[in-house]
Scaffold this motif. Structure first.
Motif, PDB file in Angstrom:
ATOM      1  N   LEU A   1      12.000  -2.803  24.021  1.00 36.98           N
ATOM      2  CA  LEU A   1      11.021  -1.795  23.628  1.00 36.98           C
ATOM      3  C   LEU A   1      10.026  -1.500  24.749  1.00 36.98           C
ATOM      4  CD1 LEU A   1      10.267  -3.115  20.034  1.00 36.98           C
ATOM      5  CD2 LEU A   1      11.928  -1.363  20.719  1.00 36.98           C
ATOM      6  N   PRO A   2       9.761  -0.207  25.012  1.00 39.35           N
ATOM      7  CA  PRO A   2       8.787   0.149  26.049  1.00 39.35           C
ATOM      8  C   PRO A   2       7.357  -0.257  25.724  1.00 39.35           C
ATOM      9  CG  PRO A   2      10.234   2.017  25.557  1.00 39.35           C
ATOM     10  CD  PRO A   2      10.477   0.981  24.507  1.00 39.35           C
ATOM     11  N   THR A   3       6.982  -0.231  24.445  1.00 40.48           N
ATOM     12  CA  THR A   3       5.610  -0.591  24.054  1.00 40.48           C
ATOM     13  C   THR A   3       5.668  -1.572  22.879  1.00 40.48           C
ATOM     14  OG1 THR A   3       5.504   1.414  22.664  1.00 40.48           O
ATOM     15  CG2 THR A   3       4.555   1.545  24.871  1.00 40.48           C
ATOM     16  N   PRO A   4       5.988  -2.830  23.158  1.00 42.07           N
ATOM     17  CA  PRO A   4       6.141  -3.800  22.071  1.00 42.07           C
ATOM     18  C   PRO A   4       4.879  -4.026  21.254  1.00 42.07           C
ATOM     19  CG  PRO A   4       6.191  -4.886  24.212  1.00 42.07           C
ATOM     20  CD  PRO A   4       6.280  -3.427  24.470  1.00 42.07           C
ATOM     21  N   GLU A   5       3.721  -3.866  21.877  1.00 38.16           N
ATOM     22  CA  GLU A   5       2.487  -4.051  21.109  1.00 38.16           C
ATOM     23  C   GLU A   5       2.352  -2.965  20.044  1.00 38.16           C
ATOM     24  OE1 GLU A   5       1.686  -1.361  24.497  1.00 38.16           O
ATOM     25  OE2 GLU A   5       2.655  -3.317  24.305  1.00 38.16           O
ATOM     26  N   HIS A   6       2.789  -1.752  20.361  1.00 35.98           N
ATOM     27  CA  HIS A   6       2.748  -0.681  19.359  1.00 35.98           C
ATOM     28  C   HIS A   6       3.774  -0.950  18.269  1.00 35.98           C
ATOM     29  CE1 HIS A   6       1.959   3.237  17.652  1.00 35.98           C
ATOM     30  NE2 HIS A   6       3.246   3.538  17.698  1.00 35.98           N
ATOM     31  N   ALA A   7       4.918  -1.514  18.655  1.00 35.28           N
ATOM     32  CA  ALA A   7       5.938  -1.855  17.661  1.00 35.28           C
ATOM     33  C   ALA A   7       5.392  -2.848  16.640  1.00 35.28           C
ATOM     34  CB  ALA A   7       7.179  -2.422  18.346  1.00 35.28           C
ATOM     35  N   ILE A   8       4.709  -3.880  17.113  1.00 34.74           N
ATOM     36  CA  ILE A   8       4.159  -4.872  16.185  1.00 34.74           C
ATOM     37  C   ILE A   8       3.139  -4.227  15.253  1.00 34.74           C
ATOM     38  CG2 ILE A   8       2.873  -7.027  15.963  1.00 34.74           C
ATOM     39  CD1 ILE A   8       5.729  -7.387  16.962  1.00 34.74           C
ATOM     40  N   ASP A   9       2.332  -3.320  15.769  1.00 31.92           N
ATOM     41  CA  ASP A   9       1.392  -2.595  14.912  1.00 31.92           C
ATOM     42  C   ASP A   9       2.140  -1.845  13.807  1.00 31.92           C
ATOM     43  OD1 ASP A   9      -0.779  -3.459  16.356  1.00 31.92           O
ATOM     44  OD2 ASP A   9      -0.982  -1.612  17.524  1.00 31.92           O
ATOM     45  N   GLU A  10       3.251  -1.198  14.180  1.00 30.87           N
ATOM     46  CA  GLU A  10       4.051  -0.468  13.210  1.00 30.87           C
ATOM     47  C   GLU A  10       4.656  -1.410  12.174  1.00 30.87           C
ATOM     48  OE1 GLU A  10       5.556   3.296  12.817  1.00 30.87           O
ATOM     49  OE2 GLU A  10       3.456   2.713  12.750  1.00 30.87           O
ATOM     50  N   TRP A  11       5.167  -2.533  12.628  1.00 31.26           N
ATOM     51  CA  TRP A  11       5.802  -3.473  11.702  1.00 31.26           C
ATOM     52  C   TRP A  11       4.771  -4.042  10.742  1.00 31.26           C
ATOM     53  CZ3 TRP A  11       9.115  -6.592  15.795  1.00 31.26           C
ATOM     54  CH2 TRP A  11       9.931  -5.671  16.487  1.00 31.26           C
ATOM     55  N   ARG A  12       3.596  -4.308  11.254  1.00 35.65           N
ATOM     56  CA  ARG A  12       2.513  -4.759  10.375  1.00 35.65           C
ATOM     57  C   ARG A  12       2.152  -3.677   9.361  1.00 35.65           C
ATOM     58  NH1 ARG A  12      -2.808  -6.958  13.019  1.00 35.65           N
ATOM     59  NH2 ARG A  12      -3.295  -6.701  10.815  1.00 35.65           N
ATOM     60  N   ARG A  13       2.153  -2.441   9.810  1.00 39.32           N
ATOM     61  CA  ARG A  13       1.758  -1.327   8.930  1.00 39.32           C
ATOM     62  C   ARG A  13       2.658  -1.235   7.701  1.00 39.32           C
ATOM     63  NH1 ARG A  13       3.674   3.512   7.937  1.00 39.32           N
ATOM     64  NH2 ARG A  13       5.181   3.507   9.646  1.00 39.32           N
ATOM     65  N   VAL A  14       3.959  -1.438   7.878  1.00 38.30           N
ATOM     66  CA  VAL A  14       4.884  -1.245   6.754  1.00 38.30           C
ATOM     67  C   VAL A  14       5.012  -2.488   5.876  1.00 38.30           C
ATOM     68  CG1 VAL A  14       6.178   0.494   8.040  1.00 38.30           C
ATOM     69  CG2 VAL A  14       6.987  -1.883   8.051  1.00 38.30           C
ATOM     70  N   VAL A  15       4.401  -3.584   6.291  1.00 42.68           N
ATOM     71  CA  VAL A  15       4.448  -4.827   5.505  1.00 42.68           C
ATOM     72  C   VAL A  15       3.174  -4.957   4.678  1.00 42.68           C
ATOM     73  CG1 VAL A  15       4.462  -7.351   5.645  1.00 42.68           C
ATOM     74  CG2 VAL A  15       5.981  -6.021   7.102  1.00 42.68           C
ATOM     75  N   LYS A  16       3.349  -5.356   3.441  1.00 37.71           N
ATOM     76  CA  LYS A  16       2.207  -5.562   2.559  1.00 37.71           C
ATOM     77  C   LYS A  16       1.288  -6.662   3.099  1.00 37.71           C
ATOM     78  CE  LYS A  16       5.198  -4.589  -1.407  1.00 37.71           C
ATOM     79  NZ  LYS A  16       5.890  -5.180  -2.573  1.00 37.71           N
ATOM     80  N   PRO A  17      -0.007  -6.584   2.845  1.00 39.22           N
ATOM     81  CA  PRO A  17      -0.890  -7.699   3.195  1.00 39.22           C
ATOM     82  C   PRO A  17      -0.358  -8.999   2.588  1.00 39.22           C
ATOM     83  CG  PRO A  17      -2.167  -5.790   2.536  1.00 39.22           C
ATOM     84  CD  PRO A  17      -0.738  -5.448   2.244  1.00 39.22           C
ATOM     85  N   GLY A  18      -0.315 -10.035   3.395  1.00 41.61           N
ATOM     86  CA  GLY A  18       0.250 -11.298   2.951  1.00 41.61           C
ATOM     87  C   GLY A  18       1.742 -11.410   3.185  1.00 41.61           C
ATOM     88  N   GLY A  19       2.359 -10.319   3.673  1.00 41.26           N
ATOM     89  CA  GLY A  19       3.776 -10.345   3.990  1.00 41.26           C
ATOM     90  C   GLY A  19       4.031 -11.007   5.334  1.00 41.26           C
ATOM     91  N   ARG A  20       5.271 -10.876   5.809  1.00 37.53           N
ATOM     92  CA  ARG A  20       5.670 -11.678   6.963  1.00 37.53           C
ATOM     93  C   ARG A  20       6.562 -10.903   7.919  1.00 37.53           C
ATOM     94  NH1 ARG A  20       8.245 -17.851   6.946  1.00 37.53           N
ATOM     95  NH2 ARG A  20       6.317 -18.690   7.798  1.00 37.53           N
ATOM     96  N   LEU A  21       6.441 -11.208   9.197  1.00 41.08           N
ATOM     97  CA  LEU A  21       7.387 -10.775  10.211  1.00 41.08           C
ATOM     98  C   LEU A  21       8.194 -11.986  10.651  1.00 41.08           C
ATOM     99  CD1 LEU A  21       5.437  -8.344  10.262  1.00 41.08           C
ATOM    100  CD2 LEU A  21       5.621  -8.353  12.763  1.00 41.08           C
ATOM    101  N   VAL A  22       9.512 -11.843  10.697  1.00 41.68           N
ATOM    102  CA  VAL A  22      10.405 -12.912  11.139  1.00 41.68           C
ATOM    103  C   VAL A  22      11.259 -12.377  12.286  1.00 41.68           C
ATOM    104  CG1 VAL A  22      12.279 -14.468  10.515  1.00 41.68           C
ATOM    105  CG2 VAL A  22      10.469 -14.002   8.860  1.00 41.68           C
ATOM    106  N   LEU A  23      11.128 -12.982  13.453  1.00 39.60           N
ATOM    107  CA  LEU A  23      11.828 -12.534  14.646  1.00 39.60           C
ATOM    108  C   LEU A  23      12.776 -13.616  15.150  1.00 39.60           C
ATOM    109  CD1 LEU A  23       8.829 -11.007  16.637  1.00 39.60           C
ATOM    110  CD2 LEU A  23      10.135  -9.985  14.773  1.00 39.60           C
TER     111      LEU A  23
END
Length: 226
Positions: A132-154
């Motif tokens: 990804l060219p802008t991974p920090e923006h990607a993480i912002d996007e992934w956080r946006r679509v996840v409910k508060p209290g949800g999780r990212l698994v990489l």
């Protein structure tokens, strides 16, 4: 559109072509596809505790040919897979048609998702962030679509090969996380992006990859603040 954004879009087009060209043979590699019951069970045993009790609404970003998407569906989750490469998605859809599982696949940009805010309990991604060219923006996007209290698994790794991947010669300097990162560095990056309780464990068992892994691989998760 700024010059940076134009460059980013150009990079993404190169990445798309690369993975479209690899779609036919991607699953042939034992480190990518599932080639035995032992390998399948090994992945299920890893994903089960990291993704939690089903059913969860899961967005599998950079899903490729659907390997992780189908494993998550087998665990009982409600899975949507997103990828930028249409040819990869076609292989994923074929797999679903040949299975008894249900997964929806959509074309999408990992850095600019079409999904609405707070739509998912969990986002997953395997070996994606380095492309990804802008991974920090990607993480912002992934956080946006996840409910508060949800999780990212990489599922990620760190390699330091002497040769640049064929097809990435012109763009690897435009990818901030090219070559992956050691887990402690990626954990720090996720923390800087606002994720909490970041943790990881190595994925060193040969049963997962069909062979001894040839570089450091791990699974990592972080929680979206409530």
């Amino acid at each position: 559109m700024t010059q940076h954004e134009q460059t980013g879009e150009d990079v993404k087009q190169v990445v798309q072509r690369y993975w479209d060209d690899r779609a036919d043979s991607f699953d042939d590699d034992s480190q990518h596809g599932i080639h035995s019951d032992e390998q399948r069970e090994a992945w299920l045993s890893v994903l089960r505790p990291w993704t939690g009790e089903p059913p969860k609404q899961v967005l599998d970003i950079g899903c490729g040919t659907g390997v992780i998407s189908l494993l998550l569906a087998e665990l009982g989750h409600d899975v949507t897979g997103v990828d930028f490469a249409p040819e990869m998605l076609e292989r994923a859809r074929t797999k679903v048609e040949q299975s008894e599982l249900s997964v929806e696949f959509q074309r999408g940009d990992a850095e600019n998702l079409a999904q609405r805010d707070d739509a998912y309990d969990l986002v997953t991604a395997r070996h994606l962030i380095w492309t990804l060219p802008t991974p920090e923006h990607a993480i912002d996007e992934w956080r946006r679509v996840v409910k508060p209290g949800g999780r990212l698994v990489l599922i990620e790794g760190h390699w330091d090969f002497s040769e640049v991947f064929e097809g990435y010669e012109e763009i690897h300097d435009d990818l901030p996380l090219y070559d992956g990162r050691p887990p402690e560095e990626l954990a720090a990056f996720l923390g800087e992006q606002g994720l909490e309780n970041v943790e990881y464990e190595p994925l060193a068992k040969s049963a997962l990859w069909g062979q001894e892994p040839n570089y450091e691989k791990y699974i990592m998760a972080g929680d979206v603040p409530e």
